[in-house]
Design a protein around this motif. Structure first.
Motif, short mmCIF file in Angstrom:
data_model
loop_
_atom_site.label_atom_id
_atom_site.label_comp_id
_atom_site.label_asym_id
_atom_site.label_seq_id
_atom_site.Cartn_x
_atom_site.Cartn_y
_atom_site.Cartn_z
N ASP A 77 -4.74 1.74 -2.42
CA ASP A 77 -4.55 2.17 -1.04
C ASP A 77 -5.88 2.42 -0.36
O ASP A 77 -6.81 2.96 -0.95
CB ASP A 77 -3.72 3.47 -0.99
CG ASP A 77 -2.34 3.29 -1.57
OD1 ASP A 77 -1.76 2.22 -1.32
OD2 ASP A 77 -1.85 4.19 -2.25
N GLU B 74 -1.74 -0.15 2.37
CA GLU B 74 -1.52 -0.56 0.99
C GLU B 74 -1.91 -2.03 0.82
O GLU B 74 -1.52 -2.88 1.61
CB GLU B 74 -0.06 -0.38 0.59
CG GLU B 74 0.19 -0.75 -0.87
CD GLU B 74 1.63 -0.57 -1.27
OE1 GLU B 74 2.47 -0.41 -0.36
OE2 GLU B 74 1.92 -0.61 -2.47
N THR C 117 -2.94 5.17 6.12
CA THR C 117 -3.11 4.53 4.82
C THR C 117 -2.65 3.08 4.91
O THR C 117 -1.68 2.77 5.61
CB THR C 117 -2.30 5.24 3.71
OG1 THR C 117 -0.90 5.10 3.98
CG2 THR C 117 -2.67 6.70 3.63
N ILE D 258 -1.91 2.06 -8.07
CA ILE D 258 -2.04 2.14 -6.62
C ILE D 258 -3.29 1.41 -6.15
O ILE D 258 -4.25 1.26 -6.89
CB ILE D 258 -2.10 3.60 -6.13
CG1 ILE D 258 -3.30 4.34 -6.73
CG2 ILE D 258 -0.82 4.34 -6.44
CD1 ILE D 258 -3.52 5.70 -6.14
#
Length: 323
Positions: free
Chosen positions: A279, A178, A176, A277
């Motif tokens: 991501d 960010e 992942t 978020i």
């Protein structure tokens, strides 16, 4: 017969809650993540807000209330394009947008911040002059966002997508990435270019052209004004977290990267964006020497946007909003 209501807390606890609620020396907010409640010293809270609003890369302090000017800017834009029948231009009772922060207590403790943690900037624009325009833009952009190859609707959607992934070797990993402070770091030129690119290739559910919609988006971005502690500000870079259009706008901006990621990584699962978020979730065969960024080649226009974003991060420094 009415049933007797019972409290799930004691009288002493209820008294303590009332005392906290009436204490003018503290600010009570929910945490940015985890659902926790955070009690902060008001002076520290104001100092963290001032730290962010004093960053001229992102915010401009205004000498007077811009409310009337914002109203006129929206009124003229909508009426000059004869699109007032597409949506109600303004809420019934226009209020001034308000700025606040949510403490990021999931981050590492850092004494350089007034609250010892950075705060996530939010502009509460409910019933603001730009709210209806923002809602209309969200309605217009949402089909484009949902058609993105990288679009992930929610947790259930992600689970279904991840089930189809098959790891090919011992070098396969789930990764992942960010995007750091995405909303506040989107250059207006890059966001508008991305939206127009996707809108030009689709049919709209409205009578407006892509050009008209892009003008409304620009209107919202350039008139994102708000108050904090009685003082007026304008956000001069990025989009406001708290704006209805922000999730779709940010998703489409990131959607420009779909082709890059898919040409580079065999299993690019997608981009998950909501109000909290941003991501990128990928899988692929990697070894310790893999450097993904070295393989990404940007067009001159994309390079301009990235450089502007990097310049903003550099100008913000270690104490900037990019945390």
């Amino acid at each position: 017969m009415l049933k007797k209501l019972y409290s799930n807390i004691s009288k002493a606890e209820l008294t303590a809650l009332h005392k906290l609620a009436s204490d003018s020396s503290i600010v009570i907010k929910k945490a940015d993540k985890s659902g926790s409640i955070v009690i902060m010293n008001k002076n520290d809270y104001k100092a963290e807000v001032k730290r962010q609003l004093d960053n001229s890369v992102y915010f401009e302090k205004l000498t007077e209330d811009p409310g009337e000017q914002v109203y006129q800017n929206i009124f003229k834009c909508v009426n000059n394009r004869d699109i007032e029948d597409e949506f109600d231009t303004f809420p019934d009772n226009i209020l001034t947008a308000q700025f606040y922060i949510l403490p990021k207590i999931h981050k590492e403790y850092d004494s350089k911040f007034p609250l010892r943690y950075p705060g996530r900037p939010i502009v509460a624009g409910c019933n603001s002059a730009t709210e209806n325009t923002s809602k209309y833009i969200d309605y217009t952009l949402k089909p484009n966002m949902q058609s993105l190859l990288s679009y992930i609707k929610d947790t259930s959607d992600f689970i279904q997508k991840i089930k189809s992934v098959r790891f090919r070797s011992k070098h396969s990993y789930l990764v992942t990435l960010e995007v750091n402070s995405l909303y506040t770091n989107i250059p207006h030129s890059g966001g508008l270019r991305a939206c127009k690119f996707f809108m030009d290739g689709t049919n709209h559910s409205t009578k407006l052209s892509s050009k008209n919609i892009a003008e409304l988006i620009q209107l919202g971005l350039e008139n994102n004004c708000f108050q904090f502690d009685g003082e007026s500000y304008r956000q001069c870079m990025g989009t406001a977290m708290g704006s209805s259009m922000a999730p779709a706008y940010a998703s489409i901006f990131m959607g420009n990267s779909d082709t890059i990621y898919n040409n580079l990584i065999e299993d690019y699962i997608g981009l998950a964006i909501d109000t909290n978020i941003s991501d990128i979730i990928i899988t692929g065969d990697f070894n310790y020497n893999t450097t993904i960024l070295n393989e990404i080649h940007l067009s001159p226009a994309e390079t301009e946007d990235v450089l502007k974003s990097l310049t903003a991060h550099k100008a913000a420094g270690p104490d900037g909003i990019s945390n």
